[in-house]
Scaffold this active site. Structure first.
Site, mmCIF file in Angstrom:
data_model
loop_
_atom_site.group_PDB
_atom_site.id
_atom_site.type_symbol
_atom_site.label_atom_id
_atom_site.label_comp_id
_atom_site.label_asym_id
_atom_site.label_seq_id
_atom_site.Cartn_x
_atom_site.Cartn_y
_atom_site.Cartn_z
ATOM 1 N N GLU A 120 0.902 -0.836 0.139
ATOM 2 C CA GLU A 120 -0.120 0.113 0.192
ATOM 3 C C GLU A 120 0.717 1.170 -0.446
ATOM 4 O OE1 GLU A 120 -2.505 -1.285 3.043
ATOM 5 O OE2 GLU A 120 -1.170 0.006 4.732
ATOM 6 N N LYS A 122 2.682 4.562 0.929
ATOM 7 C CA LYS A 122 3.237 5.238 2.569
ATOM 8 C C LYS A 122 2.911 6.104 2.491
ATOM 9 C CE LYS A 122 7.395 5.483 4.930
ATOM 10 N NZ LYS A 122 7.305 6.561 5.843
ATOM 11 N N CYS A 431 15.264 41.944 11.819
ATOM 12 C CA CYS A 431 14.710 43.642 11.962
ATOM 13 C C CYS A 431 14.295 44.187 13.216
ATOM 14 C CB CYS A 431 14.150 44.137 10.715
ATOM 15 S SG CYS A 431 13.818 45.774 11.065
ATOM 16 N N CYS A 436 9.566 48.620 10.627
ATOM 17 C CA CYS A 436 9.466 48.385 9.591
ATOM 18 C C CYS A 436 8.342 47.594 8.566
ATOM 19 C CB CYS A 436 10.917 46.739 9.161
ATOM 20 S SG CYS A 436 10.969 45.426 7.714
#
Ligand code: IVH
Length: 673
Positions: A120, A122, A431, A436
């Site tokens: 099957e 994964k 920063c 800013c």
């Protein structure tokens, strides 16, 4: 091959530490700054060294256990699995898969007779263990360390395809553990990434990390919005039921109403397992879910039992991974980019390259420390990978092709957006400036949030609108919005009522308590609790600004890093200007005399429901008297208030012999103060 290292111990220690840190990030914080390839590489190197030096294997080595350690001081309770949860051996080469099959056939004494395998996909998510009693879902947990996992019941209940009760009339097993993978479909992940642009839910690197992070959220409402799926792939402990084969188990799981991993295939020999994997790999982009390989299980359960397991993994099941999607390209440049939290990260631009159907132009290099460690430079020829997700990563630098003129890129000395000062925090560069433009919106949302200045009607959407329209270019601009009412009214969705409401709410927020103000202005590391502690100790902004480093670190919860952040904040001329502008706009936090409350030094945890007050009120009361509050039990906690239906926290508190108060006792304590 290099000669074996005569003194491998330091390297082994280092590898263990690297793996532990990566595990902690991945499992406990829901993100990771190493690639899977790097991680696998460390693990393989450590395994090899340990195999060559068995006397140096330590009990706590990552090779000796399954999965990750449970989070320290986490707030989710931990619960024992009934049967332990294992992991699979990951194989990458067809030859390794044949060897695995050969070993199994030998143990089963089958000679050349082929083994039947049930194959099957994964699935690439997070595994979960669900306990059902008489067909009803009772609880679910993460794999954790394999024997105990975190209680994820509340979050798992929000998963739409996870059955709350088995389908059909039964009879159902009295008690059964259903194991499977919680995943996020490709579509759901894409939608979440889009939504993320307009919200503050954080950044999502890939579906798998997002699932891991999501399951740890404490608010199931957010989990619900994330559209997770549960896919069953096996069982643990089971009472009153047996299965002859894995295929039969799959059919039963589907009949009970579970989604199972598809497309599956019964393989009559290991050759068919190899073909199955190649077929699925060819289809991988068309599948609803991201897969990283296939799983093959010996179909016959009696044989499974006969084969048994090694310390980490069963001898009857294997994972055969897909090839990582790799391409080679050239780094054109490495530049600094500023994110919404002010984090400044290096981003590489490549010669555009086709990688599994997508043209890759950029990749984040995560942080400057990692960049320096991995030594990636402009002009370098590199291998890039798009593994199980959309975001590519650099996996290898071809050093032999490096030009002599090549130079490493240094971190920037100023913010590339606002030219303001930068500071380091752990591995990350930030920063330091409040306004800013790269981080303005996020800061304002925080400022306006309920536990800071509490400005109703100023959420992420509105802030984005205001900053984009240029009506708010700094934090202080929020408080002069009244002067721009006419412009506000011109924006989409702003009527007279909503505009006036917002302006009224802003007006009301002008006199916040000092801790709310302090929390709101966004000094790095200073959240709600630290803000309260600082306020109690220094009373006012003036008091705090005058504090020496020693006075700061004397405050509970303020270490070297926080103290530095506070000093840096107040030293920044830009921040000074912001504070002055806020004062000029009439924003004045209330001052209070520094206090040493009667509950100073004590840490309270509330568990269970209180009948006479809300938990927030109760917290506020003890904090008023100088105590701190925490959400989980740890050694730092001194007092636990146990209300109605208190659960595992109470048990933990008893074990640690903490002071435990009933609601009445707690009330009496408050009355005395
Ligand atoms: S069976 C003894 N089947 O892969 C462990 N696992 O590396 C039996 N996984 O922890 C696991 N898809 O989280 C199994 N179809 C599948 C799977 C699967 C994904 C995950 C699972 C497991 C990990 C092992």
């Amino acid at each position: 091959m290099t000669a074996p290292d005569p003194a491998p111990e330091p390297r082994m220690q280092e590898l263990r530490e690297l793996i532990r840190t990566a595990d902690d990030q991945y499992y406990n914080r829901g993100h990771s700054d190493v690639t899977d390839a790097e991680y696998d590489h460390w693990f393989a190197e450590l395994r090899k060294l340990e195999a060559a030096h068995p006397s140096l294997v330590t009990g706590d080595s990552p090779t000796q256990r399954v999965g990750a350690p449970l989070p320290k001081g986490g707030t989710l309770a931990t619960i024992d699995h009934i049967a332990p949860m294992g992991s699979l051996e990951s194989l990458h080469e067809a030859e390794e898969v044949r060897e695995f099959d050969g070993r199994a056939r030998k143990l089963l004494e089958r000679g050349d007779e082929p083994l039947a395998w049930s194959c099957e996909p994964k699935l690439d998510g997070t595994s979960a263990n669900l306990v059902y009693e008489n067909g009803r879902f009772v609880r679910g947990m993460s794999r954790g360390d394999g024997s105990r996992g975190e209680d994820l019941t509340r979050n798992l209940r929000t998963i739409r395809n996870l059955p709350m009760a088995f389908v059909g009339d039964g009879p159902f097993p009295e008690r059964i553990e259903i194991r499977g993978e919680v995943i996020m479909g490709r579509e759901a992940f894409r939608r979440l990434q889009e939504r993320e642009e307009t919200s503050s839910e954080g950044t999502f690197r890939n579906a798998r990390n997002t699932v891991a992070g999501t399951l740890k959220l404490l608010d199931p409402r957010i989990v619900k919005r994330r559209a997770l799926d549960f896919i069953a792939f096996g069982i643990g402990h089971a009472e009153g039921i047996e299965f002859a084969t894995h295929s039969e188990l799959r059919r039963q799981l589907a009949a009970w109403g579970f989604a199972i991993a598809e497309p599956a295939r019964d393989a009559k020999s290991i050759d068919e397992v190899l073909t199955y994997r190649d077929d699925l790999e060819a289809q991988r982009d068309g599948l609803v879910y991201e897969l990283d390989g296939v799983v093959a299980k010996v179909d016959d359960t009696a044989m499974q039992q006969q084969l048994g397991r090694t310390a980490r993994t069963p001898r009857w099941a294997l994972a055969y991974k897909f090839a990582p999607r790799l391409a080679t390209t050239t780094v054109l440049s490495i530049e600094a980019q500023v994110g919404r939290t002010g984090q400044v990260t290096p981003v590489a631009t490549f010669e555009p390259t086709e990688l599994a159907g997508v043209t890759v132009r950029n990749a984040s290099l995560h942080n400057w420390t990692l960049l320096a460690e991995r030594d990636i430079r402009p002009d370098d020829t590199v291998e890039i990978q798009r593994a199980g997700d959309v975001i590519p990563e650099v996996v290898r630098v071809f050093l032999d092709q490096r030009k002599e003129s090549s130079k490493p890129v240094a971190p920037p000395s100023e913010c590339p957006v606002c030219r303001g000062a930068l500071h380091m925090e752990g591995k990350f560069l930030y920063c330091s400036d409040l306004d800013c433009p790269a981080q303005l919106a996020g800061r304002i949302v925080h400022l306006a949030s309920r536990r800071a200045m509490d400005i109703e009607g100023l959420g992420p959407k509105q802030v984005e609108q205001l900053t984009e329209a240029g009506l708010v270019r700094s934090i202080e601009d929020v408080f002069t919005l009244a002067d721009k009412k006419a412009q506000l009214l011109e924006l989409d969705r702003w009527g007279e009522r909503s505009t006036q409401n917002l302006l009224d709410n802003i007006e009301r927020s002008r006199k916040p308590t000092f801790p709310r103000f302090l929390n709101g202005i966004g000094i790095r590391h200073v959240g709600e609790q630290t803000a309260k502690d600082l306020a109690r100790n220094f009373g006012s902004l003036t008091g705090l600004r005058a504090a020496s480093p020693e006075q700061l670190t004397a405050v509970d919860g303020v270490g070297e890093e926080v103290q530095k952040a506070i000093l840096e904040f107040f030293e920044s001329p830009k921040n000074q200007a912001t504070l002055a502008a806020l004062a000029a706009a009439g924003v004045e936090p209330e001052e209070s005399a520094p206090t040493a409350g009667p509950l100073d030094g004590r840490v309270f945890v509330f568990t269970g429901g209180l009948s006479t007050m809300s938990r927030d009120d109760a917290k506020a009361r003890v904090e008023e008297f100088g105590a701190r509050t925490a959400s989980g039990i740890s050694k730092k906690v001194t007092d636990v208030v146990a209300g109605e239906a208190a659960g595992s926290k109470l048990e933990k508190a008893r074990k640690l012999e903490l002071r435990i108060h009933t609601e009445e006792e707690f009330q009496a304590l408050l009355d005395e103060l």
